[in-house]
Design a protein around this motif. Structure first.
Motif, mmCIF file in Angstrom:
data_model
loop_
_atom_site.group_PDB
_atom_site.id
_atom_site.type_symbol
_atom_site.label_atom_id
_atom_site.label_comp_id
_atom_site.label_asym_id
_atom_site.label_seq_id
_atom_site.Cartn_x
_atom_site.Cartn_y
_atom_site.Cartn_z
ATOM 1 N N VAL A 186 0.858 -1.191 0.000
ATOM 2 C CA VAL A 186 0.000 0.000 0.000
ATOM 3 C C VAL A 186 0.901 1.249 0.000
ATOM 4 N N LEU A 187 0.801 2.040 -1.057
ATOM 5 C CA LEU A 187 1.687 3.198 -1.221
ATOM 6 C C LEU A 187 1.111 4.464 -0.610
ATOM 7 N N GLY A 188 -0.197 4.514 -0.428
ATOM 8 C CA GLY A 188 -0.807 5.715 0.155
ATOM 9 C C GLY A 188 -2.314 5.614 0.184
ATOM 10 N N THR A 189 -2.922 6.363 1.129
ATOM 11 C CA THR A 189 -4.386 6.355 1.258
ATOM 12 C C THR A 189 -4.859 7.798 1.357
ATOM 13 N N PHE A 190 -5.828 8.153 0.547
ATOM 14 C CA PHE A 190 -6.339 9.527 0.504
ATOM 15 C C PHE A 190 -7.842 9.518 0.792
ATOM 16 N N LEU A 191 -8.288 10.501 1.567
ATOM 17 C CA LEU A 191 -9.735 10.648 1.810
ATOM 18 C C LEU A 191 -10.152 12.105 1.658
ATOM 19 N N CYS A 192 -11.352 12.316 1.155
ATOM 20 C CA CYS A 192 -11.952 13.660 1.213
ATOM 21 C C CYS A 192 -13.443 13.490 1.486
ATOM 22 N N GLN A 193 -14.074 14.591 1.895
ATOM 23 C CA GLN A 193 -15.517 14.515 2.160
ATOM 24 C C GLN A 193 -16.309 14.375 0.868
ATOM 25 N N GLY A 194 -17.477 13.763 0.987
ATOM 26 C CA GLY A 194 -18.384 13.647 -0.146
ATOM 27 C C GLY A 194 -19.800 13.823 0.361
ATOM 28 N N LYS A 195 -20.607 14.520 -0.418
ATOM 29 C CA LYS A 195 -21.963 14.835 0.045
ATOM 30 C C LYS A 195 -22.726 13.557 0.388
ATOM 31 N N ILE A 196 -23.467 13.650 1.484
ATOM 32 C CA ILE A 196 -24.233 12.499 1.960
ATOM 33 C C ILE A 196 -25.616 12.566 1.318
ATOM 34 N N ASN A 197 -26.053 11.446 0.813
ATOM 35 C CA ASN A 197 -27.383 11.369 0.200
ATOM 36 C C ASN A 197 -28.418 12.054 1.124
ATOM 37 N N PRO A 198 -29.091 13.106 0.649
ATOM 38 C CA PRO A 198 -30.037 13.842 1.507
ATOM 39 C C PRO A 198 -31.100 12.938 2.129
ATOM 40 N N LYS A 199 -31.392 11.825 1.463
ATOM 41 C CA LYS A 199 -32.391 10.891 2.023
ATOM 42 C C LYS A 199 -31.880 10.306 3.344
ATOM 43 N N ILE A 200 -30.557 10.084 3.405
ATOM 44 C CA ILE A 200 -29.961 9.527 4.633
ATOM 45 C C ILE A 200 -30.046 10.576 5.750
ATOM 46 N N THR A 201 -29.707 11.824 5.422
ATOM 47 C CA THR A 201 -29.785 12.900 6.417
ATOM 48 C C THR A 201 -31.208 13.007 6.951
ATOM 49 N N GLU A 202 -32.161 12.978 6.019
ATOM 50 C CA GLU A 202 -33.580 13.099 6.389
ATOM 51 C C GLU A 202 -33.998 11.946 7.297
ATOM 52 N N MET A 203 -33.517 10.752 6.944
ATOM 53 C CA MET A 203 -33.866 9.559 7.723
ATOM 54 C C MET A 203 -33.359 9.692 9.165
ATOM 55 N N PHE A 204 -32.100 10.181 9.303
ATOM 56 C CA PHE A 204 -31.530 10.328 10.639
ATOM 57 C C PHE A 204 -32.235 11.442 11.417
ATOM 58 N N MET A 205 -32.690 12.477 10.698
ATOM 59 C CA MET A 205 -33.428 13.567 11.363
ATOM 60 C C MET A 205 -34.683 12.989 11.994
ATOM 61 N N LYS A 206 -35.304 12.027 11.281
ATOM 62 C CA LYS A 206 -36.581 11.466 11.751
ATOM 63 C C LYS A 206 -36.359 10.400 12.815
ATOM 64 N N SER A 207 -35.398 9.479 12.551
ATOM 65 C CA SER A 207 -35.353 8.266 13.369
ATOM 66 C C SER A 207 -34.090 8.092 14.195
ATOM 67 N N GLY A 208 -32.997 8.737 13.810
ATOM 68 C CA GLY A 208 -31.739 8.498 14.537
ATOM 69 C C GLY A 208 -31.003 7.280 14.038
ATOM 70 N N GLY A 209 -31.561 6.584 13.060
ATOM 71 C CA GLY A 209 -30.881 5.411 12.490
ATOM 72 C C GLY A 209 -30.910 4.222 13.434
ATOM 73 N N GLU A 210 -30.230 3.156 13.012
ATOM 74 C CA GLU A 210 -30.217 1.910 13.778
ATOM 75 C C GLU A 210 -29.675 2.161 15.195
ATOM 76 N N ASN A 211 -30.355 1.738 16.215
ATOM 77 C CA ASN A 211 -29.970 1.930 17.627
ATOM 78 C C ASN A 211 -29.730 3.403 18.004
#
Ligand SMILES: Cc1cc2nc3c(=O)[nH]c(=O)nc-3n(C[C@H](O)[C@H](O)[C@H](O)COP(=O)(O)O)c2cc1C
Length: 169
Positions: free
Chosen positions: A105-130
């Motif tokens: 493994v020569l290197g690992t890169f990460l950057c942010q990526g927009k989260i599917n708005p449906k997921i955000t909405e779901m967490f706003m309503k339910s808080g997700g699993e547990n």
């Protein structure tokens, strides 16, 4: 050195970064969407792009990574969390764990990526699993920040990251 880019992307963030990385690769470098890849690759260097799912590369890319042997590998990923967070550090460590031993493994890169708005909405309503994703002001801010990524700076950082490694080989 013969090399290919292989990416997996659900909503397009990781594909965008993959297309940017291709711009700095030597002519003839191939790019594949993992879901369309139906033959084995004899490249010495693979550049692998994934989206983060539960602090790991997404399942399809995870399984592909497990199948690799004897390759030089650079990874890039997009995630909702900040790239300098402890969560991102964990993602990188998890990624290296899948690959190391059988590959270099020569290197690992990460950057942010927009989260599917449906997921955000779901967490706003339910808080997700547990309720682990219950929406707090801090989380909402992170989702809002992620919505601006990947941006030009991320593209430039990804290109430089890969280019510097390739130039050092
Ligand atoms: C089911 C699911 C699980 C996710 N899990 C995480 C996670 O554990 N950590 C994180 O930072 N982002 C997580 N995210 C956010 C995505 O990794 C991020 O939005 C990514 O940029 C999506 O990439 P894509 O557009 O290439 O599919 C998750 C998104 C989804 C849909």
């Amino acid at each position: 050195m013969k090399s290919s880019i292989i990416f997996s992307s659900l909503t397009g963030n990781t594909k965008k970064v993959a297309d940017e990385v291709l711009k700095i690769m030597p002519e003839g470098t191939k790019i594949y969407d993992l879901k369309d890849l139906n033959h084995s690759l004899d490249d010495e260097l693979l550049i692998l792009g994934y989206w983060v799912d539960k602090a790991n590369p997404n399942k399809e890319m995870y399984q592909f990574m497990e199948s690799l042997k004897g390759k030089k590998i650079i990874t890039f990923g997009t995630l909702g969390a900040y790239p300098d967070s402890s969560h991102a550090k964990e993602v990188k460590e998890n990624t290296v764990k899948i690959l190391e031993g059988n590959n270099e493994v020569l290197g690992t890169f990460l950057c942010q990526g927009k989260i599917n708005p449906k997921i955000t909405e779901m967490f706003m309503k339910s808080g997700g699993e547990n309720n682990v994703h219950t929406m707090t002001p801090e989380r909402l801010k992170r989702h809002e920040d992620a919505a601006k990524h990947p941006n030009e700076e991320d593209f430039s950082n990804a290109r430089s990251f890969v280019k510097d490694i390739i130039n050092s080989l």
